[in-house]
Design a protein around this motif. Structure first.
Motif, PDB file in Angstrom:
ATOM      1  N   MET A   1       7.617 -31.913  52.037  1.00  0.00           N
ATOM      2  CA  MET A   1       7.328 -30.499  51.901  1.00  0.00           C
ATOM      3  C   MET A   1       5.846 -30.297  51.619  1.00  0.00           C
ATOM      4  N   ASN A   2       5.199 -29.388  52.351  1.00  0.00           N
ATOM      5  CA  ASN A   2       3.779 -29.107  52.161  1.00  0.00           C
ATOM      6  C   ASN A   2       3.550 -28.501  50.780  1.00  0.00           C
ATOM      7  N   SER A   3       2.568 -29.031  50.044  1.00  0.00           N
ATOM      8  CA  SER A   3       2.302 -28.528  48.700  1.00  0.00           C
ATOM      9  C   SER A   3       1.424 -27.282  48.714  1.00  0.00           C
ATOM     10  N   ARG A   4       0.958 -26.877  49.917  1.00  0.00           N
ATOM     11  CA  ARG A   4       0.173 -25.646  50.052  1.00  0.00           C
ATOM     12  C   ARG A   4       0.978 -24.644  50.874  1.00  0.00           C
ATOM     13  N   ILE A   5       1.144 -23.448  50.330  1.00  0.00           N
ATOM     14  CA  ILE A   5       1.931 -22.407  51.002  1.00  0.00           C
ATOM     15  C   ILE A   5       1.105 -21.126  50.990  1.00  0.00           C
ATOM     16  N   LEU A   6       1.047 -20.462  52.129  1.00  0.00           N
ATOM     17  CA  LEU A   6       0.381 -19.168  52.224  1.00  0.00           C
ATOM     18  C   LEU A   6       1.413 -18.093  52.522  1.00  0.00           C
ATOM     19  N   LEU A   7       1.530 -17.128  51.618  1.00  0.00           N
ATOM     20  CA  LEU A   7       2.357 -15.951  51.871  1.00  0.00           C
ATOM     21  C   LEU A   7       1.444 -14.897  52.490  1.00  0.00           C
ATOM     22  N   ARG A   8       1.710 -14.558  53.735  1.00  0.00           N
ATOM     23  CA  ARG A   8       0.766 -13.734  54.487  1.00  0.00           C
ATOM     24  C   ARG A   8       1.412 -12.434  54.955  1.00  0.00           C
ATOM     25  N   GLY A   9       0.660 -11.327  54.793  1.00  0.00           N
ATOM     26  CA  GLY A   9       1.080 -10.073  55.385  1.00  0.00           C
ATOM     27  C   GLY A   9       1.812  -9.121  54.474  1.00  0.00           C
ATOM     28  N   GLY A  10       1.907  -9.421  53.184  1.00  0.00           N
ATOM     29  CA  GLY A  10       2.621  -8.532  52.275  1.00  0.00           C
ATOM     30  C   GLY A  10       1.684  -7.724  51.406  1.00  0.00           C
ATOM     31  N   VAL A  11       2.261  -6.931  50.526  1.00  0.00           N
ATOM     32  CA  VAL A  11       1.497  -6.265  49.485  1.00  0.00           C
ATOM     33  C   VAL A  11       1.885  -6.900  48.156  1.00  0.00           C
ATOM     34  N   VAL A  12       0.978  -6.827  47.197  1.00  0.00           N
ATOM     35  CA  VAL A  12       1.157  -7.522  45.931  1.00  0.00           C
ATOM     36  C   VAL A  12       1.311  -6.517  44.788  1.00  0.00           C
ATOM     37  N   ALA A  13       2.363  -6.711  43.991  1.00  0.00           N
ATOM     38  CA  ALA A  13       2.530  -6.030  42.711  1.00  0.00           C
ATOM     39  C   ALA A  13       2.310  -7.093  41.643  1.00  0.00           C
ATOM     40  N   ASP A  14       1.108  -7.122  41.059  1.00  0.00           N
ATOM     41  CA  ASP A  14       0.708  -8.254  40.229  1.00  0.00           C
ATOM     42  C   ASP A  14       1.087  -8.149  38.763  1.00  0.00           C
ATOM     43  N   GLY A  15       1.617  -6.980  38.338  1.00  0.00           N
ATOM     44  CA  GLY A  15       1.925  -6.802  36.927  1.00  0.00           C
ATOM     45  C   GLY A  15       0.710  -6.503  36.085  1.00  0.00           C
ATOM     46  N   ILE A  16      -0.426  -6.259  36.744  1.00  0.00           N
ATOM     47  CA  ILE A  16      -1.687  -6.015  36.034  1.00  0.00           C
ATOM     48  C   ILE A  16      -2.201  -4.606  36.305  1.00  0.00           C
ATOM     49  N   GLY A  17      -2.292  -4.230  37.577  1.00  0.00           N
ATOM     50  CA  GLY A  17      -2.820  -2.930  37.954  1.00  0.00           C
ATOM     51  C   GLY A  17      -1.764  -1.838  37.923  1.00  0.00           C
ATOM     52  N   THR A  18      -2.135  -0.693  38.489  1.00  0.00           N
ATOM     53  CA  THR A  18      -1.215   0.449  38.500  1.00  0.00           C
ATOM     54  C   THR A  18      -0.591   0.678  39.869  1.00  0.00           C
ATOM     55  N   THR A  19      -1.226   0.180  40.924  1.00  0.00           N
ATOM     56  CA  THR A  19      -0.683   0.349  42.274  1.00  0.00           C
ATOM     57  C   THR A  19      -0.672  -0.985  42.989  1.00  0.00           C
ATOM     58  N   VAL A  20       0.144  -1.077  44.030  1.00  0.00           N
ATOM     59  CA  VAL A  20       0.201  -2.301  44.822  1.00  0.00           C
ATOM     60  C   VAL A  20      -1.031  -2.395  45.717  1.00  0.00           C
ATOM     61  N   GLN A  21      -1.366  -3.633  46.119  1.00  0.00           N
ATOM     62  CA  GLN A  21      -2.516  -3.875  46.985  1.00  0.00           C
ATOM     63  C   GLN A  21      -2.111  -4.836  48.088  1.00  0.00           C
TER      64      GLN A  21
END
Length: 494
Positions: free
Chosen positions: A1-21
């Motif tokens: 299994m590759n130890s590097r994974i890229l999740l591409r094309g989504g928006v992020v809700a990081d639990g830090i800001g107020t809106t998704v990016q």
């Protein structure tokens, strides 16, 4: 299994800001190494192209779960994984067999098995023993609380009086040992035995080692509903007297009462946090619902009360009664429900689980509790018996649906904070609960349709829908994984 994974094309809700990016997420081994626009040469990592409108969130943390039995047995809790839960906090309500000596294991196997299941090990079973038993066998992370009732039974059995000075010292040493072995705090269950025998001063004395460790005292209060102010007052007294952070389990009651108690606790220097799920019914051992020590009969055994008490775990020969109210099950035998349920408890040696429909708990109260900035999600999931409460399979999805009522732009950040960030802060899980560079790669990807709870009181084990991917410590574990027995990524976290 590759130890590097890229999740591409989504928006992020990081639990830090107020809106998704909109952002990509790069994972290398067990850590997040980049969040933003990520260019990786072809072939250098595994790329997961996310469906349009997918949202990447920090892996959810169940702040209150009774999952030690299932995790010890199989290392994987499907009902939680389907909701994006990557970490479960166990050892709740002061009554876990984690941390128990051999005598206490025997007691809890009888008294609390409908909640946590029974432990097959015959001897002492400390936090280190649990850690050793699950190492390399977990698909999800687990954090462990030491249990005040368990420790009290270790040092004094079922003695109802105050602990002696020597017993208090022994109990404190057990808390210190549990913290050294990786525990993230201390729980109590002041409706249960022998936890409820400990008065506030005794509990505070036991909890003192938590202050230096920066870990919380977590309590199933002595009072909820109309008694919630007194229950929170006792919790705050422990925090104010010791400098220990305090947290209330599955909190409910009138918002005005809760807020007044929280304000008073703040003024006393004991900020209270809490967890709760979005259901009116509770679930516990049936004896606690019917036979509190100070009231062995009274209104607890009337037909009107027993219409709202439902059977969850029952002896095998009564499996057809699981899911019925006590009144309905008794009617099948043409018997008064009070007499019928007492005979059931005797025949099962108290090993019966039940659910209570709390008629005084309203949807507006649940909404207020769930919106409070001190709230974090805790399913209180119980996975034993023929007919468990659906909260173990739907609490996180149901809360997520509630937060998304504000719209996806801000709703996903709300759910990230309540379902992940706040619990990480409560338990001191510093590298989890937020989606940022350097944090542990515990991630949940929610598809475009959004989360949906499917479990009901009639079909309590239906898995939630809407979660497309779950990654634990950099390894995909949901919905499918081809992991070998030596590749399971979950671990004991603290």
């Amino acid at each position: 299994m590759n130890s590097r994974i890229l999740l591409r094309g989504g928006v992020v809700a990081d639990g830090i800001g107020t809106t998704v990016q909109r952002a990509d997420v790069l994972i290398e081994g067990p850590k997040i190494t980049a969040v933003g626009h990520v260019d990786v040469p072809p072939g250098e990592c595994e790329v997961i192209d996310l469906a349009p409108s997918s949202v990447v969130c920090p892996g959810f943390i169940d702040a209150h779960a009774h999952a030690e039995g299932p995790l010890l047995a199989s290392g994987r809790l499907e009902g939680a994984l389907a909701q994006g839960v990557t970490t479960l906090v166990v050892g709740q309500d002061g009554e876990s067999w984690i941390g128990a000596n051999a005598r206490t294991v025997q007691y809890l196997n009888r008294y609390f098995a409908p909640v946590n299941g029974a432990l097959e090990a015959a001897g002492d079973f400390g936090v280190a023993d649990f850690a050793q038993a699950v190492t390399g066998r977990l698909a999800q992370n687990v954090a462990v609380l030491a249990s005040q009732g368990t420790i009290r039974h270790n040092v004094a059995g079922m003695a109802a009086g105050p602990l002696t000075e020597a017993e208090r010292a022994a109990a404190r040493r057990e808390v210190e040992d549990a913290l050294a072995a990786g525990a993230v705090g201390l729980s109590s269950g002041l409706d249960y035995l022998p936890s409820r025998f400990g008065a506030a001063g005794e509990v505070a004395d036991m909890a003192r080692p938590l202050a230096e460790a920066g870990r919380p005292y977590v309590s199933h209060l002595r009072g909820y509903g109309p008694d919630v102010r007194a229950g929170l007052g006792e919790l705050a007294a422990v925090g104010a007297g010791t400098g220990v952070r305090v947290h209330a389990s599955h909190l409910w009651g009138e918002p005005a009462d809760i807020q007044a108690a929280i304000t008073a606790a703040d003024e006393a220097g004991a900020a209270v946090t809490f967890d709760m799920y979005f259901y009116r019914r509770s679930s516990t051992i049936l004896a606690q619902l019917l036979l509190p020590p100070e009231v062995q009969a009274g209104d607890k055994l009337t037909e009107s009360y027993l219409r709202n008490v439902y059977l969850g775990t029952v002896p095998g020969d009564l499996a057809g009664s699981a899911g019925l109210s006590v009144a309905e099950a008794a009617a099948r035998d043409s018997r008064p429900p009070g007499e019928w349920v007492l005979d059931l408890l005797v025949a099962a040696d108290l090993g019966v689980g039940g659910h209570l429909d709390r008629l005084g708990l309203t949807g507006d109260q649940l909404a207020w509790i769930s919106s409070h900035d001190r709230h974090c999600a805790g399913s209180d999931g119980i996975y034993q018996g023929q007919h468990p409460h659906p909260r173990g399979y739907g609490a996180f999805a149901r809360l997520a649906e509630y937060y998304l009522g504000a719209g996806p732009e801000t709703g996903y950040q709300q759910l990230a904070r309540h379902l992940a960030t706040n619990a990480a802060d409560v338990y001191g899980l510093r590298d989890r609960g937020r989606l940022a560079e350097g944090m542990a790669a515990d991630l949940c990807v929610i598809g475009a349709a959004g989360p949906a709870a499917r479990a009901t009181y009639d079909r309590p084990r239906e898995l939630a829908a809407g979660v497309a991917h779950v990654i634990v410590n950099g390894v995909p574990v949901w919905p499918d994984s081809d992991l070998g027995a030596d590749e399971l990524p979950g671990r004991l976290v603290n």
